[in-house]
Design an enzyme around this catalytic site. Structure first.
Site, PDB file in Angstrom:
ATOM      1  CG  HIS A 155      -0.795   5.629  -1.826  1.00 59.47           C
ATOM      2  ND1 HIS A 155      -1.735   6.448  -2.412  1.00 59.47           N
ATOM      3  CD2 HIS A 155      -1.492   4.643  -1.202  1.00 59.47           C
ATOM      4  CE1 HIS A 155      -2.944   5.992  -2.158  1.00 59.47           C
ATOM      5  NE2 HIS A 155      -2.826   4.895  -1.425  1.00 59.47           N
TER       6      HIS A 155
ATOM      7  CG  HIS B 229      -1.992   1.038   1.165  1.00 54.35           C
ATOM      8  ND1 HIS B 229      -2.078   2.058   2.090  1.00 54.35           N
ATOM      9  CD2 HIS B 229      -3.007   1.250   0.288  1.00 54.35           C
ATOM     10  CE1 HIS B 229      -3.108   2.831   1.801  1.00 54.35           C
ATOM     11  NE2 HIS B 229      -3.688   2.365   0.714  1.00 54.35           N
TER      12      HIS B 229
ATOM     13  CG  HIS C 258      -9.604   7.792  -0.775  1.00 53.89           C
ATOM     14  ND1 HIS C 258      -8.290   8.236  -0.881  1.00 53.89           N
ATOM     15  CD2 HIS C 258      -9.532   6.574  -0.175  1.00 53.89           C
ATOM     16  CE1 HIS C 258      -7.484   7.328  -0.386  1.00 53.89           C
ATOM     17  NE2 HIS C 258      -8.196   6.310   0.051  1.00 53.89           N
TER      18      HIS C 258
ATOM     19  CG  HIS D 114      -7.647   1.131  -2.966  1.00 56.21           C
ATOM     20  ND1 HIS D 114      -6.941   1.931  -3.832  1.00 56.21           N
ATOM     21  CD2 HIS D 114      -7.087   1.332  -1.745  1.00 56.21           C
ATOM     22  CE1 HIS D 114      -5.999   2.585  -3.165  1.00 56.21           C
ATOM     23  NE2 HIS D 114      -6.069   2.236  -1.899  1.00 56.21           N
TER      24      HIS D 114
ATOM     25  CD  GLU E  10      -5.722   8.706  -5.119  1.00 55.54           C
ATOM     26  OE1 GLU E  10      -4.775   8.289  -4.440  1.00 55.54           O
ATOM     27  OE2 GLU E  10      -5.662   8.863  -6.334  1.00 55.54           O
TER      28      GLU E  10
ATOM     29  CG  HIS F  31      -7.590   7.341   4.444  1.00 54.34           C
ATOM     30  ND1 HIS F  31      -6.846   6.325   4.982  1.00 54.34           N
ATOM     31  CD2 HIS F  31      -8.112   6.855   3.284  1.00 54.34           C
ATOM     32  CE1 HIS F  31      -6.896   5.269   4.182  1.00 54.34           C
ATOM     33  NE2 HIS F  31      -7.658   5.562   3.139  1.00 54.34           N
TER      34      HIS F  31
ATOM     35  CG  HIS G 140     -10.398   1.693   0.777  1.00 57.05           C
ATOM     36  ND1 HIS G 140     -10.158   2.336  -0.421  1.00 57.05           N
ATOM     37  CD2 HIS G 140      -9.573   2.268   1.678  1.00 57.05           C
ATOM     38  CE1 HIS G 140      -9.206   3.238  -0.259  1.00 57.05           C
ATOM     39  NE2 HIS G 140      -8.835   3.227   1.008  1.00 57.05           N
TER      40      HIS G 140
END
Length: 683
Positions: free
Chosen positions: A213, A209, A366, A239, A351, A370, A406
């Site tokens: 990124h 992960h 998204h 995802h 995102e 988080h 997710h």
């Protein structure tokens, strides 16, 4: 001219001064006086003389005029860095721009040495990693695994203390014993979610992960760094596959599929207590208690202000765009969400990356999800607490809420996919090509796969600062499986050679109530195992393929490797990919029924015209794409399961066309551990 490999040494011992020795052979950077921070100005030369006397190599650092770093220095050295925070991304983007614009490796080395002791260590690691991955003269470098430079992201505080003790007390590194990670350190068996510790806390899963990124940054000064082929679709698909894999593990543990966190007003039922310390922040990652409610986040120090109403507004606008079939850009022009590009556009909006056509209208859904979760314990900074694990790409997957969040994000993408026309038979068929059978074989057993536990070591010495040098091993217990091979029998009844694209998927056969799955449910749990090209002259053919050749995974050695033997891994430069040891689900002791699906599609229709032979990476392309290349498949990611099935194909058997085949496979878990036997002697 500077050796570009010396740049990798700047990742070592991230909180120590840059003039301290680096690397396994004790390399020392000869730092100009003007580059040393005020704190160490008086003692730098004295320390360097002491360190240099025992070092094997000195690296001369050229003194140059340093660009303005003030933007990137706004984040304190001991604060927490998060790619999900826009203010932090701006700081990182500024530093990436400086690194990428340096004309030579010498200049890059100079400015990196100067910046290293002045900017936040994690921000520095992220910015330098992105720059090295995207500079033409450094993109072939093998980046050190993040776990080996910041072990605190991957082990609990008790284990970290033991590793420091082992390093300090046992002077000779050859005599040091591995420090063993507990498998029960975040929760007890009273927590049902803890059954999935081996997935959520797996080293390779969390590294995947983080590295994804790095390869696909949300924001960068040069648009080309972000604007990679089908980037938004890859965000969706990578995802989506994580959720599919997670659900397969839940079924393996007699648990229901993950429920989407789709009501932001409801409390988060699951708490999470990470038991980890941040070495940079010098404090523990804060926990989240059961039934925590989200609140508006207002933290001026982070230039952060986002509320529940903002999230609801963005969500409604995104759903409205999906149902209308178009989004609006900043000029109020319509961009159609068509069959080919719609999912890619939505990925960049949801995102949201720099590529979103209208961040004002559609927001930062998204990423801010988080952040709301990460700060749920202290939304206004009243208690001066840092973010929880959901605020960090390297730790977010440890938290059960990651998967609920997710799952909701994936539902947004699936809303778009359900509006697309199902694939008709002619779109799925490959004339004159018939798949007669598929089977897997492992350890002499046909269509039976076995998983078990295995111990593996990781050298984390270069992330342990201010302790004696030498190897310090962390020993992890992780899921593993016996290697297996596919045998696919295909007939080409034409008179010409055909080229096929073999697509292999795996999905549970029964749902959590032990009932046969309808294809509309099952397609969302289809886990991609492999994808490869075959040549088929006229006649019958037997295609064999080993599980270790998967287009989804990176080699086992890429996760569990020796720091001093990186030359063995020069063919695996990307580092982005699902860990090989997690290729298949755990299964159950009594066996769990899965359906293995294979399709051979027409490669002449699917291929992308490009050369991939010298892309410099292992071809773990399914989840990560190819470096500097187009995604190597014209079809939608997840094809043929990315859309709802056609009428009359309610179950997988009815969905099959002649170029497809499915077979039942049993995955059995043996509750045993393959232990490492190599134990150094205390002498």
């Amino acid at each position: 001219m500077a050796d570009k490999k010396n740049l990798l040494l700047l990742f070592d011992h991230p909180t120590e001064p840059v003039f301290m020795d680096k690397g396994g052979n004790g390399t020392v950077f000869d730092v100009p006086d003007s580059y040393v921070t005020d704190r160490y100005n008086q003692m730098c030369k004295k320390v360097q003389r002491r360190v240099s006397s025992a070092s094997e190599k000195n690296v001369q650092v050229k003194e140059i005029a340093i660009p303005d770093l003030s933007c990137s220095m706004r984040l304190g050295r001991s604060e927490q860095f998060s790619i999900f925070l826009k203010s932090h991304r701006k700081m990182a983007s500024h530093l990436i721009e400086i690194f990428t614009k340096m004309q030579t490796v010498d200049e890059l080395q100079s400015v990196a040495v100067y910046a290293r002791d002045r900017v936040n260590p994690v921000l520095f690691n992220y910015a330098l990693s992105v720059a090295l991955l995207h500079r033409p003269d450094t993109k072939d470098l093998e980046l050190p695994a993040f776990a080996q430079t910041f072990p605190d992201r991957f082990i609990d505080s008790k284990m970290l203390r033991s590793m420091r003790e082992e390093s300090f007390v046992v002077e000779r590194s050859a005599a040091r014993l591995p420090v063993v990670s507990s498998v029960k350190y975040t929760a007890s068996d009273l927590d049902v979610e803890h059954r999935l510790w081996y997935f959520r806390e797996d080293l390779g899963v969390n590294l995947h992960h983080w590295h994804w990124h790095l390869v696909y940054p949300i924001e960068a000064p040069d648009r080309s760094i972000v604007d990679k082929d089908r980037r938004g679709e890859l965000f969706y698909y990578m995802h989506q596959q994580i959720i599919a894999r997670y659900n397969a593990e839940r079924l393996s543990n007699h648990m229901a599929r993950v429920q989407p966190f789709n009501n932001l007003d409801e409390p988060i039922a699951e708490g999470y207590f990470p038991k980890m310390d941040s070495l940079v922040a010098s404090r523990a990652y804060p926990p989240r208690f059961d039934n925590t409610r989200l609140s508006d986040v207002d933290r001026p120090n982070n230039q952060l202000r986002v509320g529940i109403d903002d999230m609801k507004r963005w969500r409604e606008r995104i759903y409205e765009a999906i149902h209308q079939g178009y989004v609006l850009d900043t000029n109020n022009e319509k961009i159609v969400l068509d069959d080919a590009k719609g999912i890619d556009i939505l990925g960049n909006i949801i995102e949201a990356s720099d590529l979103t056509p209208n961040s004002t209208l559609y927001g930062d859904f998204h990423n801010m999800g988080h952040i709301l979760i990460a700060y749920s314990h202290d939304p206004t900074n009243k208690h001066l607490e840092y973010a929880g694990v959901m605020g960090d790409a390297s730790t977010a997957m440890r938290d059960p809420i990651f998967y609920k969040w997710h799952a909701f994000i994936d539902n947004m993408f699936q809303e778009h996919k359900r509006l697309l026309s199902p694939y008709e038979k002619q779109e799925l068929s490959f004339p004159d090509v018939r798949v007669e059978s598929i089977q897997v074989e492992s350890q002499g057993q046909v269509n039976r796969l076995t998983t078990f536990w295995q111990e593996s070591d990781v050298d984390m010495s270069r992330g342990l600062d201010f302790v004696p040098r030498g190897h310090v091993l962390a020993r992890f217990t992780h899921l593993q499986h016996h290697e297996f091979s596919y045998t696919i029998k295909v007939e080409n009844s034409s008179e010409a050679t055909r080229y096929g694209y073999v697509r292999i998927f795996l999905a549970p056969k029964l749902d959590d109530r032990n009932a046969p799955m309808l294809l509309e449910q099952q397609r969302l749990m289809m886990v991609e195992l492999d994808k490869f090209v075959v040549t088929m002259p006229p006649g019958s053919h037997t295609i064999t393929r080993n599980s270790t050749e998967s287009s989804v995974t990176i080699p086992f050695e890429r996760t569990f490797r020796n720091l001093d033997k990186l030359e063995e891994l020069q063919n695996f430069l990307c580092g982005c990919g699902w860990p090989q040891h997690m290729l298949i689900p755990k299964g159950r002791p009594e066996g769990l029924r899965f359906e293995l699906f294979v399709m051979v599609s027409n490669y002449e229709e699917d291929k992308v015209d490009q050369t991939v032979a010298d892309c410099g990476c292992s071809i773990a392309a399914s989840y990560c794409g190819l470096r500097d290349r187009l995604y190597p498949d014209r079809k939608s990611m997840g094809f043929p399961f990315d859309r709802k099935p056609r009428r009359g194909s309610e179950i997988l058997e009815n969905f099959l066309t002649p170029n497809m085949c499915a077979v039942e496979v049993i995955i059995t878990h043996e509750d045993r551990t393959e232990k490492l036997r190599e134990v150094p002697a205390r002498s």
